[in-house]
Design a protein around this motif. Structure first.
Motif, PDB file in Angstrom:
ATOM      1  N   TRP A  66       0.838  -1.207   0.000  1.00  0.00           N
ATOM      2  CA  TRP A  66       0.000   0.000   0.000  1.00  0.00           C
ATOM      3  C   TRP A  66       0.870   1.253   0.000  1.00  0.00           C
ATOM      4  N   PHE A  67       1.897   1.265   0.834  1.00  0.00           N
ATOM      5  CA  PHE A  67       2.757   2.450   0.913  1.00  0.00           C
ATOM      6  C   PHE A  67       3.521   2.669  -0.394  1.00  0.00           C
ATOM      7  N   VAL A  68       3.969   1.584  -0.984  1.00  0.00           N
ATOM      8  CA  VAL A  68       4.684   1.696  -2.252  1.00  0.00           C
ATOM      9  C   VAL A  68       3.763   2.316  -3.304  1.00  0.00           C
ATOM     10  N   GLU A  69       2.545   1.832  -3.328  1.00  0.00           N
ATOM     11  CA  GLU A  69       1.610   2.296  -4.335  1.00  0.00           C
ATOM     12  C   GLU A  69       1.110   3.708  -4.071  1.00  0.00           C
ATOM     13  N   ASN A  70       0.880   4.012  -2.800  1.00  0.00           N
ATOM     14  CA  ASN A  70       0.178   5.252  -2.490  1.00  0.00           C
ATOM     15  C   ASN A  70       1.039   6.395  -1.961  1.00  0.00           C
ATOM     16  N   VAL A  71       2.235   6.091  -1.462  1.00  0.00           N
ATOM     17  CA  VAL A  71       3.058   7.202  -0.965  1.00  0.00           C
ATOM     18  C   VAL A  71       4.356   7.323  -1.747  1.00  0.00           C
TER      19      VAL A  71
ATOM     20  N   THR B 194       1.714  18.010  15.760  1.00  0.00           N
ATOM     21  CA  THR B 194       0.815  16.976  16.291  1.00  0.00           C
ATOM     22  C   THR B 194       0.315  16.026  15.194  1.00  0.00           C
ATOM     23  N   PHE B 195       0.260  16.525  13.967  1.00  0.00           N
ATOM     24  CA  PHE B 195      -0.184  15.671  12.858  1.00  0.00           C
ATOM     25  C   PHE B 195       0.774  15.824  11.690  1.00  0.00           C
ATOM     26  N   CYS B 196       1.305  14.719  11.204  1.00  0.00           N
ATOM     27  CA  CYS B 196       2.268  14.767  10.106  1.00  0.00           C
ATOM     28  C   CYS B 196       1.771  13.889   8.961  1.00  0.00           C
ATOM     29  N   PRO B 197       1.462  14.487   7.806  1.00  0.00           N
ATOM     30  CA  PRO B 197       0.970  13.695   6.675  1.00  0.00           C
ATOM     31  C   PRO B 197       2.043  12.712   6.179  1.00  0.00           C
ATOM     32  N   TYR B 198       1.600  11.705   5.477  1.00  0.00           N
ATOM     33  CA  TYR B 198       2.531  10.677   4.972  1.00  0.00           C
ATOM     34  C   TYR B 198       3.692  11.282   4.183  1.00  0.00           C
ATOM     35  N   LYS B 199       3.342  12.201   3.299  1.00  0.00           N
ATOM     36  CA  LYS B 199       4.372  12.733   2.410  1.00  0.00           C
ATOM     37  C   LYS B 199       5.461  13.429   3.217  1.00  0.00           C
ATOM     38  N   LYS B 200       5.039  14.199   4.199  1.00  0.00           N
ATOM     39  CA  LYS B 200       6.005  14.915   5.033  1.00  0.00           C
ATOM     40  C   LYS B 200       6.833  13.921   5.851  1.00  0.00           C
ATOM     41  N   GLN B 201       6.188  12.892   6.367  1.00  0.00           N
ATOM     42  CA  GLN B 201       6.915  11.860   7.110  1.00  0.00           C
ATOM     43  C   GLN B 201       8.036  11.307   6.245  1.00  0.00           C
ATOM     44  N   PHE B 202       7.649  10.989   5.027  1.00  0.00           N
ATOM     45  CA  PHE B 202       8.617  10.367   4.119  1.00  0.00           C
ATOM     46  C   PHE B 202       9.768  11.314   3.811  1.00  0.00           C
ATOM     47  N   GLU B 203       9.433  12.539   3.485  1.00  0.00           N
ATOM     48  CA  GLU B 203      10.470  13.475   3.054  1.00  0.00           C
ATOM     49  C   GLU B 203      11.423  13.847   4.185  1.00  0.00           C
ATOM     50  N   LEU B 204      10.911  13.943   5.395  1.00  0.00           N
ATOM     51  CA  LEU B 204      11.785  14.267   6.529  1.00  0.00           C
ATOM     52  C   LEU B 204      12.786  13.142   6.776  1.00  0.00           C
ATOM     53  N   LEU B 205      12.279  11.922   6.701  1.00  0.00           N
ATOM     54  CA  LEU B 205      13.195  10.800   6.938  1.00  0.00           C
ATOM     55  C   LEU B 205      14.208  10.699   5.794  1.00  0.00           C
ATOM     56  N   ALA B 206      13.717  10.878   4.583  1.00  0.00           N
ATOM     57  CA  ALA B 206      14.617  10.810   3.432  1.00  0.00           C
ATOM     58  C   ALA B 206      15.725  11.851   3.554  1.00  0.00           C
ATOM     59  N   ALA B 207      15.387  13.021   4.093  1.00  0.00           N
ATOM     60  CA  ALA B 207      16.393  14.079   4.234  1.00  0.00           C
ATOM     61  C   ALA B 207      17.484  13.661   5.218  1.00  0.00           C
ATOM     62  N   ILE B 208      17.084  13.029   6.302  1.00  0.00           N
ATOM     63  CA  ILE B 208      18.077  12.587   7.292  1.00  0.00           C
ATOM     64  C   ILE B 208      18.986  11.510   6.673  1.00  0.00           C
ATOM     65  N   LEU B 209      18.361  10.620   5.919  1.00  0.00           N
ATOM     66  CA  LEU B 209      19.163   9.568   5.292  1.00  0.00           C
ATOM     67  C   LEU B 209      20.098  10.150   4.227  1.00  0.00           C
ATOM     68  N   LYS B 210      19.631  11.206   3.621  1.00  0.00           N
ATOM     69  CA  LYS B 210      20.470  11.888   2.632  1.00  0.00           C
ATOM     70  C   LYS B 210      21.718  12.473   3.329  1.00  0.00           C
ATOM     71  N   TYR B 211      21.490  13.030   4.514  1.00  0.00           N
ATOM     72  CA  TYR B 211      22.627  13.553   5.281  1.00  0.00           C
ATOM     73  C   TYR B 211      23.629  12.434   5.536  1.00  0.00           C
ATOM     74  N   ARG B 212      23.116  11.274   5.836  1.00  0.00           N
ATOM     75  CA  ARG B 212      24.020  10.158   6.080  1.00  0.00           C
ATOM     76  C   ARG B 212      24.840   9.831   4.827  1.00  0.00           C
ATOM     77  N   ASP B 213      24.158   9.831   3.701  1.00  0.00           N
ATOM     78  CA  ASP B 213      24.887   9.537   2.459  1.00  0.00           C
ATOM     79  C   ASP B 213      26.014  10.553   2.233  1.00  0.00           C
ATOM     80  N   TYR B 214      25.662  11.819   2.401  1.00  0.00           N
ATOM     81  CA  TYR B 214      26.685  12.863   2.263  1.00  0.00           C
ATOM     82  C   TYR B 214      27.832  12.605   3.237  1.00  0.00           C
TER      83      TYR B 214
END
Ligand SMILES: Nc1ncnc2c1ncn2[C@@H]1O[C@H](COP(=O)(O)OP(=O)(O)O)[C@@H](O)[C@H]1O
Ligand SMILES: [Mg+2]
Lengths: 576, 461
Positions: A438-443, A505-525
């Motif tokens: 579901w997440f793959v398809e929808n987010v 207090t409320f974080c939409p899926y897209k924002k959840q994803f992008e925030l985590l992706a940003a942290i992981l991006k920092y790791r890659d750098y």
């Protein structure tokens, strides 16, 4: 109907003789006719739990039978109600007896005088079966109440059907065989309402909480437990879920907990707006408040009453979430009543049937094909309050055998004011695999990949922390120091989420994803920079890293995040 | 007239078992006469043949031919405005040599539950002048906030300081203090009374004293009488009532004793399975009712047996009350007063009483940030003890120092030092200002710009 006699009174439990009532039948005890339920029969003696205070009740007083078990009244007008454990509207009780609850009051769960506009959706000559919707009532601005043929009835062909304004008792349709249908169902609370078939959990229940949606997600129709010592965040989490979960109906059962918490909820819900509909949250909510100081037998019943109402809305094809705060108080109510029956206690004084009762309750959850066609779901989130915060106790253990999601609250995190204090190593969701597609398809196609990466970093972090406790962090190899830093970012910038912050207090899926992706991006750098021989201190002190910390607090976060990421790219390019 | 029985069949601990002929109601008030003495009791179990009665003044001196009278009524408390200023016994009789209370009303002491739908959400900030409470575990009016302490720690001083200093900002209102002593020593009780007298609080107080050498069963009555009085003052006479009761541990011991005498199936560590419900019935009598002017704020004090917070008494209390203030032996040993450890402390109602319009908009963020670094600094102490301070990173050293300064400047204060909430927040900011600004991840930039000492005076109003 028989009238028996009270033989003995000890607390909320009464023994009576001269009755024919069956197990779980409702009876009325004493001159005041206190609402009570038969919970044991031995020889000529009935053991009865009384839903109200028994002070002053004497041996010799009458016990009247009603011939029926405790039922929930189901019909339009339930939404926005606040009930006690046996579905008496608390506002009506206040009108009748003032600010303190007195006893011996009878108030119906739904208003029998109010008229509702009934719009038929079937017509004369149509054949209808059990569970099928024959008409609709606009119960709230955006919520239609489906008027259904009661489950377990035969159904038949419509002979007459009316439209217009009716009370719940008035006939709105007549079948060929003469059966009259109205807008009220009565259902025994201890029995599950039937469905056609339970379905697999493949749709996530969005909560807007990063640690839940991102790591330990709940499915629509799923079951979750939140165990935690006092003050670890059970209630705040349940209230937060009740606010933001993407369900149609919320049933909040305050079972043996605080009065002020209920006041808080009743104060907030009418004012907060459902982000999906723009309407006040109260319009989709039903509250059961049987606080810790209210009678313990009604507390025991409240879980069943709440579940029955949840199932009823599920049967209309809605997604319902029921939260129970706290199931431990329910279990304790069982224990208190059982001990007054002088039953043989099981573990820690709980009755031997504790596990069975918990199982029966959680089994009533699920997404299902409902009798009337279509699908509905009841998701259940139960708080557990283990004594001393010790998860090995019977209620936690029996609950974990039943539920599929475990959000383990951790008082070490609470003390640091890390909220939600859900421990990211101990918690789990068994819906994980079912929900991934579901997440793959929808987010985002990378949703699951990123989740696994982040979890692996946290796992490694836990191991490294043990070493750090012995040698200090500077003694670690450089790449491991980076791991510690990235873990810290995941924990503080992503897992931590304040329920009190107006935006966070409320974080939409897209924002959840992008925030985590940003942290992981920092790791890659960071890893890349290390390879180029840049020092850990330099990597850790890039300004864009700290800027990332506060993106979650912004409603219009996208441009800000873009800027931060552009800066991060520049920061790392600039490192020598 | 109700009949008198001389049919006691058994006397066991605080219980008597009586045979009788007329039906007796559950929870009924019972009078037992022996010699010239009148004792009171309450029906715990009633059946056709036998009635079990708990005797509040203890069963000492009772015999099988003591006279038992069932009154047909529940226990009631006589109340009138003149109760304010009185010192009563743990069972509500004058202990100050004054006359019996001439009742304007008689109220059952069991305490009906406040209808949850009639409750008003508590949100009026109460300033206690103590930074660890106001700043990080804020009290609001209508809250029940216990002090969890240990034997020999200065919890009484903390409670007294709160009672002296507590005020709602910018309001002068009628308020009263109710003090219920349960099983504490005479010396401790005198400590309270002397302080009340010194500050003039006694004139606005009602005191119930059950001391260590008074009957233990009486303690079951004491909080009920105190709370019944509190409800009368708050909801009939529109007063803001602060009720302090100490020591809840003694109360719970009495409950355990009663359970054992009745040979009940015990729950955890021998305490009755219904102790949660019993405690809840007391604690839940705090709050505010919509449309009424008064309020009840509770400060129960309990000493944790063996300093163990998982012991059933603090554990069940913590599950019911709206937070807890933890008095720490470790801080006390360091000479810090009040030795309040904020980490396990909590005020659940804090959020509704702080922020814009209550205290200040940055309050929540400052509190969260202080917590985070104090907790981390504490963890680092353990690490520093093993690897040495030098092995810590620069950042960790800062955090460690922060924790030390936090204890000395924020936690520590004088016994009569009454800090305003703004002074408290200022101390917090000054401590945070010793950290690089980039470490203040929990504080919105706009608050940093406005309140950080570095920018002080530069912010636009
Ligand atoms: N998600 C959260 N965000 C911010 N604060 C929280 C959060 N969860 C809990 N808290 C804080 O912790 C306190 C206790 O939480 P609560 O849910 O009442 O605990 P429990 O029900 O487990 O006893 C709350 O009053 C609040 O201050
Ligand atoms: Mg809670």
């Amino acid at each position: 109907m028989e009238v028996g006699k009270v033989k003995r009174v000890a607390g909320p439990v009464v023994q009576a003789t001269g009755l024919k009532a069956s197990m779980y039948d409702l009876v009325l005890v004493g001159e005041e006719g206190l609402m009570s339920e038969v919970i044991g029969i031995s020889g000529n003696k009935h053991v009865i739990q009384v839903y109200e205070d028994t002070g002053g009740v004497k041996p010799g007083e009458p016990v009247k039978e009603t011939g029926a078990p405790l039922v929930a009244q189901l019909g339009p007008g339930i939404l926005t109600s606040i009930y006690d454990g046996i579905q008496r509207p608390l506002t009506k009780l206040a009108e009748a007896s003032g600010d303190f609850i007195s006893r011996g009051l009878f108030v119906d769960g739904v208003d029998h005088k109010k008229k509702w506009e009934f719009k038929p959706i079937v017509k004369k000559g149509d054949t209808v079966k059990a569970g099928q919707t024959i008409g609709e009532v606009q119960e709230q601005l955006l919520i239609k109440h489906k008027i259904m043929v009661p489950p377990r009835s035969k159904g038949g062909t419509i002979k007459e059907i009316y439209s217009g304004n009716f009370t719940v008792d008035e006939t709105v349709a007549v079948l060929e065989d003469g059966t009259k249908l109205n807008m009220l169902q009565k259902w025994p609370v201890r029995q599950a309402r039937p469905t056609i078939k339970k379905l697999a959990p493949t749709i996530p229940l969005r909560t807007g909480q990063r640690v839940i949606d991102g790591f330990f997600s709940l499915a629509k129709g799923g079951t979750a437990a939140i165990p935690g010592g006092f003050g670890t965040g059970k209630t705040v989490m349940q209230q937060t879920l009740s606010k933001w979960a993407d369900v149609d109906i919320v049933v909040y059962v305050g079972c043996g907990e605080r009065g002020n918490e209920m006041a808080d909820l009743l104060h907030e819900f009418p004012e907060l707006v459902d982000p999906r509909t723009g309407r006040p949250l109260m319009e989709r909510s039903i509250v059961f408040a049987n606080t810790s100081n209210m009678p313990v037998a009604a507390r025991e019943a409240s879980i069943y009453t709440g579940m029955t109402v949840s199932e009823y809305y599920r049967d209309m094809g809605y997604d319902v979430m029921m939260t129970a705060d706290s199931t431990s108080r329910w279990a304790e109510a069982m224990r208190e009543l059982a001990s007054r029956l002088e039953e043989m206690p099981g573990e820690e004084g709980y009755p031997a049937y504790l596990g069975a009762r918990l199982a029966d309750f959680y089994e009533r959850a699920g997404r299902a094909d409902v009798l009337g066609g279509g699908q509905g779901s009841v998701s259940v989130v139960g708080a557990v309050s283990p004594p001393g915060g010790d998860f090995t106790e019977p209620v936690t253990q029996n609950t974990l055998r039943m539920v599929k999601v475990f959000w383990a609250l951790d008082s070490k995190l609470t003390q640091r004011r890390h909220f939600p204090s859900i421990n990211w190593l101990d918690s789990y969701s068994l819906y994980d695999k079912d929900l991934e597609p579901w997440f793959v398809e929808n987010v985002n196609p990378d949703w699951n990949k990123n989740k696994r990466r982040a979890m692996a970093i946290l796992q490694e972090n836990a191991e490294l922390e043990e070493i750090v406790m012995l040698v200090g962090s500077d003694a670690l190899p450089e790449d491991q120091q980076i791991t510690l830093e990235v873990a810290r970012m995941i924990i503080n910038f992503w897992l931590a989420q304040s329920a009190m912050h107006p935006v966070d207090t409320f974080c939409p899926y897209k924002k959840q994803f992008e925030l985590l992706a940003a942290i992981l991006k920092y790791r890659d750098y960071a890893v890349e920079a290390l390879q180029k021989g840049i020092s850990v201190e330099q990597i850790k002190s890039v300004p864009s890293k700290d800027a990332l910390a506060k993106v979650r607090l912004e409603a219009e976060y996208e441009p800000i995040l873009q800027k931060v990421m552009a800066q991060m790219d520049a920061d790392f390019k600039g490192l020598k | 007239m109700t009949k008198e029985y001389k049919t006691i069949t058994e006397i066991k601990g605080p219980l008597i078992f009586v045979e009788k002929t007329e039906p007796v109601g559950y929870n009924e008030l019972v009078e037992i006469r022996t010699g010239g003495e009148l004792k009171r009791g309450q029906v715990l179990d009633t059946s056709d043949e036998i009635v079990v009665v708990q005797v509040f003044e203890g069963t000492g001196g009772l015999s099988k031919d003591s006279a038992v009278r069932f009154t047909g009524d529940v226990i009631k408390m006589p109340l009138s405005p003149s109760i304010v200023g009185r010192v009563l016994s743990g069972s509500g009789r004058p202990r100050d040599g004054g006359p019996e209370i001439v009742p304007e009303v008689m109220r059952g002491i069991a305490g009906a539950a406040i209808n949850p739908a009639s409750r008003e959400k508590p949100r009026a900030f109460i300033q206690t002048g103590i930074s660890t409470i106001d700043g990080t575990n804020t009290l609001v009016r209508g809250q029940k906030l216990p002090i969890f302490s240990g034997a020999g720690l200065p919890h009484n001083d903390v409670a007294l300081q709160i009672a002296r200093q507590a005020k709602a900002l910018g309001e002068a209102e009628s308020f009263a203090v109710i003090f219920c002593a349960m099983g504490i020593t005479n010396e401790e009780a005198q400590h309270f009374l002397a302080d009340f007298e010194r500050t003039g609080a006694l004139e606005r107080a009602v005191v119930f004293l059950n001391l260590a050498d008074d009957p233990a069963v009486e303690r079951i009555l004491t909080p009920r009488l105190g709370l019944t009085t509190a409800e009368y003052l708050a909801f009939d006479l529109d007063m803001h009532v602060l009720i302090i009761y100490t020591d809840m541990t003694n109360y719970c011991e009495s409950l355990r004793q009663m359970g054992a005498a009745r040979e009940e199936v015990p729950g955890r560590r021998g305490y009755p399975g219904y102790m949660y419900t019993d405690l809840a019935i007391q604690y839940e009598r705090a709050g505010i009712i919509r449309g009424k002017k008064g309020s009840i704020t509770q400060f129960p004090i309990l000493t944790m047996p063996g300093d163990d917070i998982t012991h059933p008494i603090p554990d069940l209390s913590g599950y019911i009350t709206e937070g807890q203030i933890i008095v720490s032996r470790e801080l006390h040993r360091k000479g810090i007063y009040p030795p309040i450890d904020i980490r396990p402390s909590l005020s659940r109602l804090m959020n509704s009483g702080i922020g814009k319009g209550h205290t200040r908009e940055d309050h929540r963020a400052v509190s969260d940030q202080l917590y985070a670094y104090y907790a981390e600094g504490n963890d680092l102490r353990g690490l520093a003890a093993i690897v040495g301070k030098e092995a810590l990173s620069e950042r960790d050293k800062l955090v460690l120092e922060f924790a030390d300064k936090f204890e000395k400047k924020f936690v520590n204060q004088g016994r009569d030092e009454d800090r305003s909430i703004f002074e408290t927040l200022q101390i917090g900011w000054e401590l945070l200002a010793d950290l690089p600004e980039s470490m203040l991840t929990r504080i919105d930039d706009k608050y940093i710009k406005q309140y950080h000492p570095k920018y002080a005076g530069t912010a636009k109003k």
